[in-house]
Design a protein around this motif. Structure first.
Motif, mmCIF file in Angstrom:
data_model
loop_
_atom_site.group_PDB
_atom_site.id
_atom_site.type_symbol
_atom_site.label_atom_id
_atom_site.label_comp_id
_atom_site.label_asym_id
_atom_site.label_seq_id
_atom_site.Cartn_x
_atom_site.Cartn_y
_atom_site.Cartn_z
ATOM 1 N N GLY A 194 0.634 -0.615 0.010
ATOM 2 C CA GLY A 194 -0.050 -0.283 0.077
ATOM 3 C C GLY A 194 1.228 1.233 0.246
ATOM 4 N N PHE A 195 2.353 1.196 0.106
ATOM 5 C CA PHE A 195 2.697 2.480 0.711
ATOM 6 C C PHE A 195 3.250 2.759 -1.001
ATOM 7 C CE2 PHE A 195 6.443 5.228 1.937
ATOM 8 C CZ PHE A 195 6.012 5.988 2.672
ATOM 9 N N GLY A 196 3.575 1.514 -2.008
ATOM 10 C CA GLY A 196 4.531 2.078 -2.987
ATOM 11 C C GLY A 196 3.479 2.066 -4.132
ATOM 12 N N GLN A 197 1.931 1.903 -3.775
ATOM 13 C CA GLN A 197 0.994 1.875 -4.517
ATOM 14 C C GLN A 197 0.206 3.234 -4.312
ATOM 15 O OE1 GLN A 197 -1.774 -0.569 -4.004
ATOM 16 N NE2 GLN A 197 -0.890 -2.794 -3.953
ATOM 17 N N GLY A 198 0.275 3.415 -2.791
ATOM 18 C CA GLY A 198 0.007 4.656 -2.605
ATOM 19 C C GLY A 198 0.819 6.334 -3.031
ATOM 20 N N ILE A 199 2.212 5.618 -3.174
ATOM 21 C CA ILE A 199 2.630 7.413 -4.141
ATOM 22 C C ILE A 199 2.665 7.182 -5.486
ATOM 23 C CG2 ILE A 199 5.397 7.788 -4.005
ATOM 24 C CD1 ILE A 199 5.382 7.169 -1.174
ATOM 25 N N ASP A 200 2.330 5.774 -5.734
ATOM 26 C CA ASP A 200 2.641 5.733 -7.514
ATOM 27 C C ASP A 200 2.152 6.638 -8.265
ATOM 28 O OD1 ASP A 200 3.306 4.990 -9.854
ATOM 29 O OD2 ASP A 200 0.900 3.595 -10.021
ATOM 30 N N GLY A 201 2.449 7.639 -8.818
ATOM 31 C CA GLY A 201 2.196 9.392 -9.593
ATOM 32 C C GLY A 201 2.302 10.488 -9.306
ATOM 33 N N MET A 202 2.670 10.203 -7.873
ATOM 34 C CA MET A 202 3.029 11.324 -7.313
ATOM 35 C C MET A 202 4.036 12.030 -7.823
ATOM 36 S SD MET A 202 3.708 12.230 -2.657
ATOM 37 C CE MET A 202 3.963 13.236 -1.941
ATOM 38 N N LYS A 203 3.769 13.592 -7.591
ATOM 39 C CA LYS A 203 4.696 14.238 -8.523
ATOM 40 C C LYS A 203 5.962 14.403 -7.526
ATOM 41 C CE LYS A 203 2.860 15.246 -12.658
ATOM 42 N NZ LYS A 203 2.547 16.021 -14.098
ATOM 43 N N ALA A 204 7.118 14.806 -7.627
ATOM 44 C CA ALA A 204 8.746 15.552 -6.586
ATOM 45 C C ALA A 204 7.760 17.065 -6.086
ATOM 46 C CB ALA A 204 9.413 15.417 -7.267
ATOM 47 N N GLY A 205 8.039 17.553 -5.058
ATOM 48 C CA GLY A 205 7.338 18.823 -4.194
ATOM 49 C C GLY A 205 6.377 18.220 -3.635
ATOM 50 N N GLY A 206 5.430 17.924 -3.558
ATOM 51 C CA GLY A 206 4.263 17.714 -3.150
ATOM 52 C C GLY A 206 3.863 16.560 -2.583
#
Length: 210
Positions: A140-152
């Motif tokens: 769930g941790f990796g899936q939760g970050i998937d698609g997130m952009k740096a600076g967010g």
């Protein structure tokens, strides 16, 4: 003779009418429901168990310091039932490189228990961000970050099935049925081949326990 014939016909019509009567009565009875109120209006439908659970399920918890990336965010305890699916909510949308579920990332994060709001891990408290591969974390941790952009900054709610549940939790801090809340600041998506750091938290993402 004619009058006798008329009498026979009349009696037959009476018997046919009597036979037809129950069928006529069945129409309104079938249309009625035991849930109808005495005044003839329909009673309110009784919610199903699924509908009731849906009504009581909570959304993402409230977050203090939600959009100030210079301040440690603080998540409140969740309300209602914890979501049964992975939930992500961008508190601040980044504009840098996007991470995948297999990226190596540098992050600041706080982890809390949904039902209590109790913190169990925080890079903020250790005084430095952590760098590690998301392949070494719970799904769930990796899936939760998937698609997130740096600076967010992103809020992630992880159900037990995608967190510590399959491993039996980490009693007494994290139980097998605990849903987890993470607030993650993605500082950088690290290029392939860069050296990883080592986190020292209670639920160490870099060591694979997250």
């Amino acid at each position: 003779m004619i009058s006798s014939l008329r009498g026979v016909i009349a009696r037959r019509r009476h018997r046919l009418a009597a036979l037809a009567l129950p069928a006529v009565l069945l129409v309104p009875l079938a249309a009625c429901s035991s849930s109808d109120t005495p005044d003839g209006t329909a009673a309110a439908p009784v919610p199903s168990a699924a509908q009731d659970a849906g009504a009581r399920a909570g959304g993402p918890p409230a977050v203090e310091n939600a959009v100030d990336l210079t301040q440690k965010p603080v998540a409140a305890a969740g309300k209602g039932l914890a979501p049964t699916d992975l939930v992500t909510q961008d508190l601040v949308t980044g504009e840098g490189a996007a991470a995948s579920a297999t990226s190596t990332v540098q992050i600041q994060y706080v982890g809390t228990i949904w039902k209590t709001g109790k913190e169990f891990d925080s890079s903020w408290e250790r005084g430095a961000p952590d760098t590690f591969s998301l392949l070494r974390t719970v799904p769930g941790f990796g899936q939760g970050i998937d698609g997130m952009k740096a600076g967010g900054r992103r809020l992630i709610v992880i159900p037990p099935e995608l967190g510590y549940g399959p491993m039996g939790g980490q009693p007494p801090t994290i139980m097998a049925d605990d849903s987890l809340v993470f607030i993650v600041d993605l500082l950088e998506v690290v290029p392939a081949g860069a050296e990883e750091g080592t986190s020292q938290g209670t639920a160490d993402p870099g060591a694979g326990s997250l």
